[in-house]
Design an enzyme around this catalytic site. Structure first.
Site, PDB file in Angstrom:
ATOM      1  N   ARG A 197       0.830  -1.215   0.000  1.00 43.96           N
ATOM      2  CA  ARG A 197       0.000   0.000   0.000  1.00 43.96           C
ATOM      3  C   ARG A 197       0.862   1.260   0.000  1.00 43.96           C
ATOM      4  O   ARG A 197       0.417   2.347  -0.350  1.00 43.96           O
ATOM      5  CB  ARG A 197      -0.996  -0.012   1.185  1.00 43.96           C
ATOM      6  CG  ARG A 197      -1.917   1.174   1.209  1.00 43.96           C
ATOM      7  CD  ARG A 197      -3.248   0.913   1.950  1.00 43.96           C
ATOM      8  NE  ARG A 197      -3.137   0.035   3.086  1.00 43.96           N
ATOM      9  CZ  ARG A 197      -2.658   0.395   4.282  1.00 43.96           C
ATOM     10  NH1 ARG A 197      -2.250   1.625   4.497  1.00 43.96           N
ATOM     11  NH2 ARG A 197      -2.593  -0.492   5.266  1.00 43.96           N
ATOM     12  N   TYR A 242     -15.545  15.919 -15.149  1.00 42.50           N
ATOM     13  CA  TYR A 242     -16.050  14.540 -15.166  1.00 42.50           C
ATOM     14  C   TYR A 242     -17.051  14.366 -14.006  1.00 42.50           C
ATOM     15  O   TYR A 242     -16.818  14.873 -12.904  1.00 42.50           O
ATOM     16  CB  TYR A 242     -14.872  13.566 -15.061  1.00 42.50           C
ATOM     17  CG  TYR A 242     -15.306  12.166 -14.748  1.00 42.50           C
ATOM     18  CD1 TYR A 242     -16.200  11.487 -15.578  1.00 42.50           C
ATOM     19  CD2 TYR A 242     -14.847  11.513 -13.611  1.00 42.50           C
ATOM     20  CE1 TYR A 242     -16.622  10.205 -15.279  1.00 42.50           C
ATOM     21  CE2 TYR A 242     -15.255  10.218 -13.308  1.00 42.50           C
ATOM     22  CZ  TYR A 242     -16.150   9.582 -14.138  1.00 42.50           C
ATOM     23  OH  TYR A 242     -16.568   8.319 -13.839  1.00 42.50           O
ATOM     24  N   ASP A 261      -6.375  18.245 -14.519  1.00 47.85           N
ATOM     25  CA  ASP A 261      -6.658  16.889 -14.991  1.00 47.85           C
ATOM     26  C   ASP A 261      -6.329  16.841 -16.482  1.00 47.85           C
ATOM     27  O   ASP A 261      -6.973  17.507 -17.295  1.00 47.85           O
ATOM     28  CB  ASP A 261      -8.130  16.551 -14.728  1.00 47.85           C
ATOM     29  CG  ASP A 261      -8.479  15.101 -15.082  1.00 47.85           C
ATOM     30  OD1 ASP A 261      -7.872  14.569 -16.038  1.00 47.85           O
ATOM     31  OD2 ASP A 261      -9.363  14.531 -14.428  1.00 47.85           O
ATOM     32  N   LYS A 321      -7.725   5.426 -19.406  1.00 46.01           N
ATOM     33  CA  LYS A 321      -8.132   5.887 -20.735  1.00 46.01           C
ATOM     34  C   LYS A 321      -7.004   5.670 -21.752  1.00 46.01           C
ATOM     35  O   LYS A 321      -6.611   4.556 -21.984  1.00 46.01           O
ATOM     36  CB  LYS A 321      -8.591   7.345 -20.628  1.00 46.01           C
ATOM     37  CG  LYS A 321      -9.562   7.602 -19.460  1.00 46.01           C
ATOM     38  CD  LYS A 321     -10.843   6.829 -19.648  1.00 46.01           C
ATOM     39  CE  LYS A 321     -11.865   6.844 -18.530  1.00 46.01           C
ATOM     40  NZ  LYS A 321     -11.610   7.374 -17.234  1.00 46.01           N
TER      41      LYS A 321
HETATM   42  C1  4LM Z   1     -15.738   8.816 -18.610  1.00 46.30           C
HETATM   43  N1  4LM Z   1     -14.046   9.213 -16.967  1.00 46.30           N
HETATM   44  O1  4LM Z   1     -15.692  10.043 -18.823  1.00 46.30           O
HETATM   45  P1  4LM Z   1     -11.257   6.513 -13.302  1.00 46.30           P
HETATM   46  N2  4LM Z   1     -10.784  12.363 -14.890  1.00 46.30           N
HETATM   47  C2  4LM Z   1     -11.401  12.386 -16.088  1.00 46.30           C
HETATM   48  C3  4LM Z   1     -12.199  11.309 -16.485  1.00 46.30           C
HETATM   49  O2  4LM Z   1     -12.788  11.361 -17.677  1.00 46.30           O
HETATM   50  C4  4LM Z   1     -12.384  10.225 -15.604  1.00 46.30           C
HETATM   51  C5  4LM Z   1     -11.731  10.239 -14.370  1.00 46.30           C
HETATM   52  C6  4LM Z   1     -10.930  11.322 -14.051  1.00 46.30           C
HETATM   53  C7  4LM Z   1     -14.987   8.325 -17.426  1.00 46.30           C
HETATM   54  C8  4LM Z   1     -15.236   7.144 -16.794  1.00 46.30           C
HETATM   55  C9  4LM Z   1     -16.441   6.316 -16.934  1.00 46.30           C
HETATM   56  C10 4LM Z   1     -11.222  13.568 -16.982  1.00 46.30           C
HETATM   57  C11 4LM Z   1     -13.262   9.118 -15.962  1.00 46.30           C
HETATM   58  C12 4LM Z   1     -11.861   9.107 -13.382  1.00 46.30           C
HETATM   59  O3  4LM Z   1     -12.483   6.077 -14.011  1.00 46.30           O
HETATM   60  O4  4LM Z   1     -11.425   6.521 -11.814  1.00 46.30           O
HETATM   61  O5  4LM Z   1      -9.995   5.836 -13.755  1.00 46.30           O
HETATM   62  O6  4LM Z   1     -11.018   8.073 -13.736  1.00 46.30           O
HETATM   63  O7  4LM Z   1     -16.345   8.040 -19.342  1.00 46.30           O
END
Ligand code: 4LM
Length: 411
Positions: free
Chosen positions: A60, A113, A185, A210
């Site tokens: 961890r 998001y 981000d 992604k």
């Molecule tokens: C989506 N997005 O948009 P985790 N920051 C951004 C994101 O697009 C996302 C995250 C953080 C999508 C998920 C279903 C700009 C996620 C969050 O999903 O926790 O790896 O990332 O479709």
């Protein structure tokens, strides 16, 4: 584009931080699955806990797999250090929990998001942290509002889902005068297309799920910045607050994905340019939001800040919400799914899916059109992507006439 040690991005994505010779010639790094690490003595263990030696302790807090990934990610983001996590939300929450305390204020951009918005708008509130949402595309809004209470300014650029940009350097010029960090981000761009830290941001955060992973087979994230900030987030936000640690298996998948990031990204961008041009000229489409279009409202900023326009497009149809949904449903190859940056072209309706954490009123107030459709342009042959869009438009709209009562909210 060169990295800190003067090798090019493509080379660092493949080699940074790993020497096969030190691992019996293994081209692919070994996967460390151990949860705990044995010490020679209590004294050595005690010193490790005090940070007086580099011995691994417990997964961890870090592992050799995680450390390799972090060194590579830091290199690509041109950061002093990086911290890998089990998800993008793990990175965002571990970092933010570590940076603010009750009584502090966070200023965040309007469009984020959905789960990031939910964490900021609803998650932090009961803990006495004030969150103010402003349109940060105009830096004057930040300059007017920021005070000594503001400890964090948070934005995506381009924003999910509506492709608004913020001028990272202009925001950094404002936060620098305060005891306040700027956190960006960078998920939509990846470090290949944009490096917020070199533009003045203090922290950069990613969903590595992604484009970095790129194959839709893992969930991961990371944050990067100074070594003291990463040490603090690791030992507090990650170790104690979230426990959102990445597994060795996901590290291996991610390292594999990152090796081809630059090649995949170039093709995502090439395809996205063509899809955006197709959508823009379609009689069924009212607005197309893509930083590579001449008509994009923030085109000059995009050219200044991003190396390429990326693989994400948002658009609104000349149609209402039900007809927009019917269009998505009529696609045959393109998949209706959340997430982005995969080889497959993915399409979704943010108001119903990724951004359903916003109420209807919040969607409007946060410049997210309820009719907006988001497409993550994949790596299929461009003709097949456009053929599918074409047949869906024709099957839903042709001959039926289409209404023009859709809501349009431009950035
Ligand atoms: C989506 N997005 O948009 P985790 N920051 C951004 C994101 O697009 C996302 C995250 C953080 C999508 C998920 C279903 C700009 C996620 C969050 O999903 O926790 O790896 O990332 O479709």
């Amino acid at each position: 584009m060169k990295n800190t040690d003067q090798r090019h991005f493509a080379t660092q994505a493949i080699h940074a931080g790993y020497q096969p010779r030190a691992h019996q010639g293994a081209l692919t790094p070994p996967i460390y699955t151990s949860s705990t690490y044995a010490f020679d003595s209590v004294r050595q263990g005690g010193e490790a806990f005090q940070g007086e030696n580099d011995h691994f302790i417990y997964a961890r807090l870090g592992s050799p797999s995680q450390q390799l990934l972090e060194n590579r990610l830091a290199e690509l983001e041109q950061a002093e250090a990086a911290l890998a996590t089990a998800s993008g939300m793990g990175a965002i929450t571990a970092a933010i929990w570590s940076l603010v305390k009750p009584g502090d204020e966070i200023i965040a951009d309007l469009s984020l998001y959905g789960c990031t918005f939910s964490f900021l708008a609803h998650g932090l509130k009961p803990f006495g942290i004030e969150v103010t949402f402003l349109n940060l595309s105009d830096p004057a809004n930040l300059a007017r509002h920021i005070t000594n209470k503001t400890k964090l300014v948070y934005s995506e650029t381009p924003s999910n889902p509506n492709m608004r940009l913020v001028d990272i350097a202009a925001l950094a010029d404002i936060t620098r005068a305060y005891d306040c960090k700027l956190m960006i981000d960078n998920t939509y761009c990846t470090p290949y297309l944009q490096n917020p830290l070199t533009l003045g941001a203090d922290l950069v955060v990613h969903s590595a799920t992604k484009y970095l992973g790129g194959h839709g087979d893992l969930i991961a994230g990371f944050v990067a910045g100074t070594k003291p900030d990463m040490d603090h987030i690791r030992m507090f936000g990650l170790k104690d607050m979230t426990g959102a640690v990445i597994s060795g298996f996901d590290v291996a998948l991610l390292l594999r994905g990152i090796k081809t990031l630059h090649v995949r990204m170039d093709r995502h961008v090439e395809n996205a340019h063509q899809v955006a041009a197709y959508l823009e000229q379609s009689k069924y489409v009212k607005n197309t939001f893509y930083p590579g279009l001449q008509t994009f409202a923030q085109r000059q900023l995009a050219d200044r800040q991003m190396r390429q326009a990326g693989g994400m497009i948002a658009f609104e149809l000349n149609a209402d919400r039900a007809q927009s949904a019917a269009f998505v449903d009529a696609l045959q190859m393109i998949l209706c799914a959340v997430s982005l940056g995969d080889a497959e072209t993915l399409i979704q309706h943010p108001a119903s899916m990724t951004h359903s954490t916003y109420s209807e009123e919040e969607l409007l107030a946060h410049l997210i059109s309820p009719n907006l459709i988001r497409i993550s342009v994949g790596l299929e042959h461009i003709d097949d992507i456009i053929t599918d869009l074409d047949q869906a438009f024709e099957s839903v709209f042709s001959g039926t006439g289409f209404s023009n009562n859709g809501l349009s909210i431009s950035a």
